[in-house]
Design a protein around this motif. Structure first.
Motif, short mmCIF file in Angstrom:
data_model
loop_
_atom_site.label_atom_id
_atom_site.label_comp_id
_atom_site.label_asym_id
_atom_site.label_seq_id
_atom_site.Cartn_x
_atom_site.Cartn_y
_atom_site.Cartn_z
N GLY A 17 0.85 -1.17 0.00
CA GLY A 17 0.00 0.00 0.00
C GLY A 17 0.89 1.22 0.00
O GLY A 17 1.88 1.27 0.72
N ALA A 18 0.56 2.20 -0.84
CA ALA A 18 1.36 3.43 -0.90
C ALA A 18 0.43 4.63 -0.87
O ALA A 18 -0.53 4.71 -1.64
N PHE A 19 0.73 5.56 0.01
CA PHE A 19 -0.04 6.80 0.15
C PHE A 19 0.71 7.94 -0.51
O PHE A 19 1.91 8.14 -0.27
N SER A 20 0.00 8.70 -1.34
CA SER A 20 0.58 9.87 -1.99
C SER A 20 0.04 11.14 -1.34
O SER A 20 -1.16 11.39 -1.37
N PRO A 21 0.91 11.97 -0.78
CA PRO A 21 0.46 13.24 -0.22
C PRO A 21 0.02 14.23 -1.30
O PRO A 21 -0.70 15.18 -1.02
N GLN A 25 -4.44 9.91 -2.17
CA GLN A 25 -4.91 8.57 -2.46
C GLN A 25 -3.92 7.52 -1.97
O GLN A 25 -2.72 7.76 -1.89
N THR A 26 -4.48 6.35 -1.66
CA THR A 26 -3.67 5.18 -1.36
C THR A 26 -3.89 4.17 -2.47
O THR A 26 -5.03 3.93 -2.88
N VAL A 27 -2.81 3.62 -3.01
CA VAL A 27 -2.89 2.66 -4.11
C VAL A 27 -2.14 1.39 -3.73
O VAL A 27 -1.28 1.40 -2.85
N LEU A 28 -2.49 0.30 -4.39
CA LEU A 28 -1.78 -0.96 -4.24
C LEU A 28 -0.70 -1.04 -5.30
O LEU A 28 -0.94 -0.73 -6.47
N LEU A 29 0.49 -1.47 -4.88
CA LEU A 29 1.63 -1.57 -5.79
C LEU A 29 2.26 -2.95 -5.66
O LEU A 29 2.19 -3.58 -4.61
N LEU A 77 3.29 7.76 -11.88
CA LEU A 77 3.04 9.14 -12.31
C LEU A 77 1.59 9.52 -12.10
O LEU A 77 1.29 10.58 -11.53
N ASP A 78 0.68 8.66 -12.54
CA ASP A 78 -0.75 8.94 -12.45
C ASP A 78 -1.24 9.07 -11.01
O ASP A 78 -2.16 9.83 -10.73
N SER A 79 -0.63 8.33 -10.10
CA SER A 79 -1.09 8.33 -8.71
C SER A 79 -0.36 9.34 -7.84
O SER A 79 -0.61 9.43 -6.63
N GLY A 80 0.54 10.13 -8.41
CA GLY A 80 1.23 11.16 -7.65
C GLY A 80 2.32 10.62 -6.73
O GLY A 80 2.69 11.28 -5.76
#
Length: 87
Positions: A17-21, A25-29, A77-80
């Motif tokens: 799980g990665a959170f982008s400030p 959003q939090t995305v799965l990687l 890139l898309d998820s910041g």
């Protein structure tokens, strides 16, 4: 490109799980995407430079890594989760 200040990652079994400030959003990687972020956290660069660094730690060459990581790069890139180093 670089990993923005404040990006947080946590291992979740086979995924991360990665959170982008930047986006909130939090995305799965997958592990490969996290490896890209870790390299960019140490030193800014583009995908070719990241893959060159990763190739030193694997049995794959940089060209093969670039092919495998192109989709992950776009997702980052898309998820910041990466931003221009000058930002």
């Amino acid at each position: 490109m670089r990993t923005p200040f404040g990006v947080r990652m946590t291992e979740l079994d086979d995924l991360w799980g990665a959170f982008s400030p930047l986006t909130g959003q939090t995305v799965l990687l997958n592990t490969e995407a996290v490896a890209i972020l870790e390299v960019l956290r140490e030193q800014p660069g583009d995908l070719a430079q990241v893959c060159q660094t990763l190739a030193m730690d694997t049995t794959l060459d940089a060209t093969e890594l670039m092919e495998r990581c192109a989709h992950a790069w776009q997702q980052l890139l898309d998820s910041g989760l990466v931003e221009p180093a000058q930002a």
